[in-house]
Design a protein around this motif. Structure first.
Motif, PDB file in Angstrom:
ATOM      1  N   LEU A  55       0.832  -1.207   0.000  1.00 56.83           N
ATOM      2  CA  LEU A  55       0.000   0.000   0.000  1.00 56.83           C
ATOM      3  C   LEU A  55       0.871   1.263   0.000  1.00 56.83           C
ATOM      4  O   LEU A  55       0.515   2.273  -0.615  1.00 56.83           O
ATOM      5  N   ASP A  56       2.004   1.202   0.694  1.00 58.41           N
ATOM      6  CA  ASP A  56       2.922   2.339   0.709  1.00 58.41           C
ATOM      7  C   ASP A  56       3.540   2.559  -0.668  1.00 58.41           C
ATOM      8  O   ASP A  56       3.755   3.694  -1.092  1.00 58.41           O
ATOM      9  N   VAL A  57       3.832   1.470  -1.372  1.00 56.88           N
ATOM     10  CA  VAL A  57       4.367   1.579  -2.730  1.00 56.88           C
ATOM     11  C   VAL A  57       3.338   2.215  -3.652  1.00 56.88           C
ATOM     12  O   VAL A  57       3.644   3.129  -4.423  1.00 56.88           O
ATOM     13  N   ALA A  58       2.096   1.737  -3.557  1.00 56.80           N
ATOM     14  CA  ALA A  58       1.028   2.280  -4.399  1.00 56.80           C
ATOM     15  C   ALA A  58       0.815   3.770  -4.119  1.00 56.80           C
ATOM     16  O   ALA A  58       0.636   4.573  -5.047  1.00 56.80           O
ATOM     17  N   ALA A  59       0.859   4.148  -2.855  1.00 54.00           N
ATOM     18  CA  ALA A  59       0.658   5.558  -2.495  1.00 54.00           C
ATOM     19  C   ALA A  59       1.752   6.436  -3.072  1.00 54.00           C
ATOM     20  O   ALA A  59       1.496   7.572  -3.503  1.00 54.00           O
ATOM     21  N   TYR A  60       2.984   5.927  -3.108  1.00 57.58           N
ATOM     22  CA  TYR A  60       4.095   6.701  -3.673  1.00 57.58           C
ATOM     23  C   TYR A  60       3.850   7.012  -5.146  1.00 57.58           C
ATOM     24  O   TYR A  60       4.003   8.162  -5.582  1.00 57.58           O
ATOM     25  N   PHE A  61       3.460   6.009  -5.915  1.00 59.81           N
ATOM     26  CA  PHE A  61       3.275   6.243  -7.350  1.00 59.81           C
ATOM     27  C   PHE A  61       2.028   7.068  -7.651  1.00 59.81           C
ATOM     28  O   PHE A  61       1.984   7.792  -8.641  1.00 59.81           O
ATOM     29  N   GLN A  62       1.046   6.975  -6.789  1.00 60.95           N
ATOM     30  CA  GLN A  62      -0.109   7.866  -6.934  1.00 60.95           C
ATOM     31  C   GLN A  62       0.304   9.305  -6.667  1.00 60.95           C
ATOM     32  O   GLN A  62      -0.187  10.246  -7.318  1.00 60.95           O
ATOM     33  N   LYS A  63       1.232   9.509  -5.753  1.00 58.11           N
ATOM     34  CA  LYS A  63       1.688  10.858  -5.428  1.00 58.11           C
ATOM     35  C   LYS A  63       2.527  11.463  -6.552  1.00 58.11           C
ATOM     36  O   LYS A  63       2.306  12.624  -6.933  1.00 58.11           O
ATOM     37  N   ILE A  64       3.489  10.700  -7.098  1.00 61.96           N
ATOM     38  CA  ILE A  64       4.354  11.287  -8.119  1.00 61.96           C
ATOM     39  C   ILE A  64       3.603  11.557  -9.418  1.00 61.96           C
ATOM     40  O   ILE A  64       4.063  12.338 -10.246  1.00 61.96           O
ATOM     41  N   ASP A  65       2.443  10.922  -9.567  1.00 61.70           N
ATOM     42  CA  ASP A  65       1.569  11.215 -10.709  1.00 61.70           C
ATOM     43  C   ASP A  65       1.268  12.704 -10.810  1.00 61.70           C
ATOM     44  O   ASP A  65       1.253  13.279 -11.892  1.00 61.70           O
ATOM     45  N   THR A  66       1.011  13.315  -9.677  1.00 55.02           N
ATOM     46  CA  THR A  66       0.640  14.728  -9.650  1.00 55.02           C
ATOM     47  C   THR A  66       1.817  15.630  -9.319  1.00 55.02           C
ATOM     48  O   THR A  66       1.772  16.831  -9.562  1.00 55.02           O
ATOM     49  N   LEU A  67       2.877  15.061  -8.753  1.00 59.99           N
ATOM     50  CA  LEU A  67       4.008  15.860  -8.280  1.00 59.99           C
ATOM     51  C   LEU A  67       4.995  16.216  -9.388  1.00 59.99           C
ATOM     52  O   LEU A  67       5.452  17.359  -9.490  1.00 59.99           O
ATOM     53  N   TYR A  68       5.320  15.241 -10.240  1.00 61.98           N
ATOM     54  CA  TYR A  68       6.383  15.452 -11.233  1.00 61.98           C
ATOM     55  C   TYR A  68       5.851  16.165 -12.472  1.00 61.98           C
ATOM     56  O   TYR A  68       4.795  15.793 -13.005  1.00 61.98           O
ATOM     57  N   PRO A  69       6.581  17.178 -12.978  1.00 61.20           N
ATOM     58  CA  PRO A  69       6.189  17.783 -14.250  1.00 61.20           C
ATOM     59  C   PRO A  69       6.250  16.732 -15.364  1.00 61.20           C
ATOM     60  O   PRO A  69       7.186  15.922 -15.401  1.00 61.20           O
ATOM     61  N   LYS A  70       5.273  16.743 -16.234  1.00 58.26           N
ATOM     62  CA  LYS A  70       5.210  15.769 -17.327  1.00 58.26           C
ATOM     63  C   LYS A  70       6.476  15.880 -18.181  1.00 58.26           C
ATOM     64  O   LYS A  70       6.870  16.957 -18.594  1.00 58.26           O
ATOM     65  N   GLY A  71       7.118  14.735 -18.425  1.00 57.91           N
ATOM     66  CA  GLY A  71       8.354  14.724 -19.194  1.00 57.91           C
ATOM     67  C   GLY A  71       9.598  14.564 -18.347  1.00 57.91           C
ATOM     68  O   GLY A  71      10.687  14.354 -18.869  1.00 57.91           O
ATOM     69  N   SER A  72       9.452  14.651 -17.011  1.00 53.75           N
ATOM     70  CA  SER A  72      10.570  14.400 -16.094  1.00 53.75           C
ATOM     71  C   SER A  72      10.316  13.092 -15.364  1.00 53.75           C
ATOM     72  O   SER A  72       9.230  12.532 -15.439  1.00 53.75           O
ATOM     73  N   TRP A  73      11.317  12.607 -14.643  1.00 56.54           N
ATOM     74  CA  TRP A  73      11.138  11.329 -13.947  1.00 56.54           C
ATOM     75  C   TRP A  73      12.170  11.165 -12.832  1.00 56.54           C
ATOM     76  O   TRP A  73      13.213  11.820 -12.832  1.00 56.54           O
ATOM     77  N   PRO A  74      11.900  10.277 -11.885  1.00 54.64           N
ATOM     78  CA  PRO A  74      12.889   9.978 -10.843  1.00 54.64           C
ATOM     79  C   PRO A  74      13.862   8.900 -11.300  1.00 54.64           C
ATOM     80  O   PRO A  74      13.537   8.080 -12.160  1.00 54.64           O
ATOM     81  N   MET A  75      15.056   8.920 -10.745  1.00 50.64           N
ATOM     82  CA  MET A  75      15.980   7.800 -10.892  1.00 50.64           C
ATOM     83  C   MET A  75      15.680   6.840  -9.746  1.00 50.64           C
ATOM     84  O   MET A  75      15.675   7.232  -8.577  1.00 50.64           O
ATOM     85  N   GLN A  76      15.434   5.571 -10.070  1.00 46.56           N
ATOM     86  CA  GLN A  76      15.094   4.567  -9.067  1.00 46.56           C
ATOM     87  C   GLN A  76      16.307   3.673  -8.805  1.00 46.56           C
ATOM     88  O   GLN A  76      16.995   3.275  -9.741  1.00 46.56           O
ATOM     89  N   PHE A  77      16.535   3.322  -7.541  1.00 46.64           N
ATOM     90  CA  PHE A  77      17.772   2.607  -7.207  1.00 46.64           C
ATOM     91  C   PHE A  77      17.607   1.779  -5.942  1.00 46.64           C
ATOM     92  O   PHE A  77      16.817   2.113  -5.059  1.00 46.64           O
TER      93      PHE A  77
END
Length: 459
Positions: free
Chosen positions: A272-294
């Motif tokens: 559920l915490d993982v799902a909440a993170y991706f729901q959040k970055i949906d609205t947080l990140y400007p379209k066309g940018s992305w996080p580096m995952q590691f």
């Protein structure tokens, strides 16, 4: 406190005004409720996998030439972007350890002689380019070593306390002195140094250390200057200042997701915490940018533990997650051979290269990413849509789709077996990534063992 320089403030406002005008022109077609990144995106980054290179610890020699011998292996691994930790001369005053920190820079236009010469570095960049890889430098704009010439020549470029003494940016960072970006001359000198490496060595961009501790408008001016030389790609070591992604950086750090993965592996967090993170970055990140995952990097490895140490039986699960969710996946030096050693940060500590099951595993993941546009970066890839299942606390399930390509993934983020039933997943025939078998979805009743995961592909 950093003193305010009036000229620098006026210049900053001029740059910001230009940037706003550019944003308005570029976003005329964008819906008003969607933030769009105006940062240029080089085409070669759309499906890229990034690899962090720790030159000091990579080989017994610890040189550019010795590392260059590994390029064919890294090409076979599926690496696209080589991120080299700082290559500059390291300060000696207030040095930590026997060799000092990479991030204590004594000369922004110099090469650490321990690594080789400028010609050696240029040859490495050229060889990487010949193999269709790109190379970015780690850039430390926030602070310098205490014996950097600027300390004596331009003390006004540094942050001072009330007694007029130059200070470190953080109390514990005793080997470095904080730069004051209210000074316009400092900004000009720093951009000139960055441009030097693009012009002189033909590098392809920068990973910028503690980027959020440097003003956004500086980075925007720097990016504009670099783009006038050649297209570049830039990564911010930051997550808090999302405005860095508007006009300066293509990606930032997925620190929050990294910590969530560590928490899940320890049983402190769940799907559920993982799902909440991706729901959040949906609205947080400007379209066309992305996080580096590691799952690891130089800081995590040295100070917080190796990936096997932190993730345990969930190691492969979390690695696969970083390659399939939204964002660009990172591989740190040695992870592809199962590195399970905390590398010393200020002293020599060579990586042991050996055969490992992690090598073909990472090769499978890089191949998966490149062959499936749904998994590409930013707007080149597909949006992550969460699939509802009967076990939301245990299972993180999603589909990503781009044109005719769909990737469906089910991750059991628990140490319990789960018989899976999905409620809103895609239907049809898919190929199982690891077995190659054809599977009909929805695969109701699919049994996932502890930390098990399934990835299905449809073209």
């Amino acid at each position: 406190m950093k003193q305010i320089n009036l000229l620098a403030l006026l210049l900053s406002l001029m740059v910001l005004g230009t940037a706003c005008q550019n944003r308005q022109n570029r976003n005329e077609q964008a819906p008003e409720n969607i933030r769009v990144s105006n940062t240029p995106v080089p085409s070669w980054s759309k499906d890229a996998v990034i690899y962090e290179v720790n030159i000091r610890q990579y080989t017994p020699e610890g040189t550019f030439n010795a590392f260059a011998e590994h390029l064919p292996r890294l090409k076979e691994l599926g690496v696209d972007i080589l991120w080299l930790m700082p290559v500059h001369p390291i300060g000696e005053k207030n040095r930590k350890g026997s060799l000092g920190s990479y991030y204590s820079i004594k000369d922004y236009k110099g090469i650490n002689p321990e690594f080789g010469t400028l010609d050696d570095f240029k040859a490495l960049v050229q060889k990487a380019h010949e193999m269709d890889m790109h190379l970015i430098l780690d850039w430390v704009a926030n602070h310098t070593a205490w014996d950097h010439p600027w300390i004596a020549e331009h003390p006004q470029w540094y942050t001072k306390n009330e007694a007029g003494e130059i200070i470190p940016p953080v109390e514990d960072w005793t080997d470095v002195a904080d730069l004051d970006y209210s000074n316009a001359q400092l900004r000009e000198a720093m951009i000139d140094a960055m441009a030097y490496w693009v012009k002189e060595a033909d590098i392809d961009g920068f990973r910028c250390d503690v980027a959020g501790m440097v003003p956004v408008d500086f980075w925007e001016a720097a990016r504009e200057a670099l783009e006038n030389i050649k297209p570049v790609w830039m990564l911010a070591e930051d997550e808090a200042e999302i405005n860095l992604l508007n006009n300066a950086f293509n990606a930032n750090y997925g620190w929050e997701f990294h910590h969530i993965m560590n928490g899940v592996a320890k049983g402190e967090k769940n799907a559920l915490d993982v799902a909440a993170y991706f729901q959040k970055i949906d609205t947080l990140y400007p379209k066309g940018s992305w996080p580096m995952q590691f799952t690891s990097n130089h800081d995590e490895n040295s100070w917080n533990g190796t990936a096997p140490e932190r993730l345990g039986k969930a190691l492969k699960t979390m690695a696969a997650l970083t390659f399939t969710v939204e964002g660009m996946p990172l591989i740190y030096s040695g992870q592809e051979v199962g590195l399970n050693k905390r590398l010393r940060f200020f002293d020599k500590d060579t990586i042991e290269w050996k055969e490992s099951e992690m090598t073909p595993f990472y090769q499978t993941l890089t191949k998966l990413k490149k062959e499936n546009p749904a998994l590409w970066n930013g707007t080149a890839g597909g949006h992550l849509q969460i699939i509802t299942t009967n076990a939301p606390e245990n299972i993180f399930a999603f589909v990503r789709e781009k044109e005719n390509n769909r990737v469906v993934a089910f991750f059991n983020l628990s140490d319990q077996s789960v018989s899976l039933f999905s409620e809103n997943g895609p239907q049809g025939n898919f190929t199982d990534l690891f077995s190659g078998n054809t599977v009909s979805l929805p695969a109701d009743g699919l049994l996932l063992q502890p930390w098990d995961f399934k990835i299905f592909i449809h073209y």
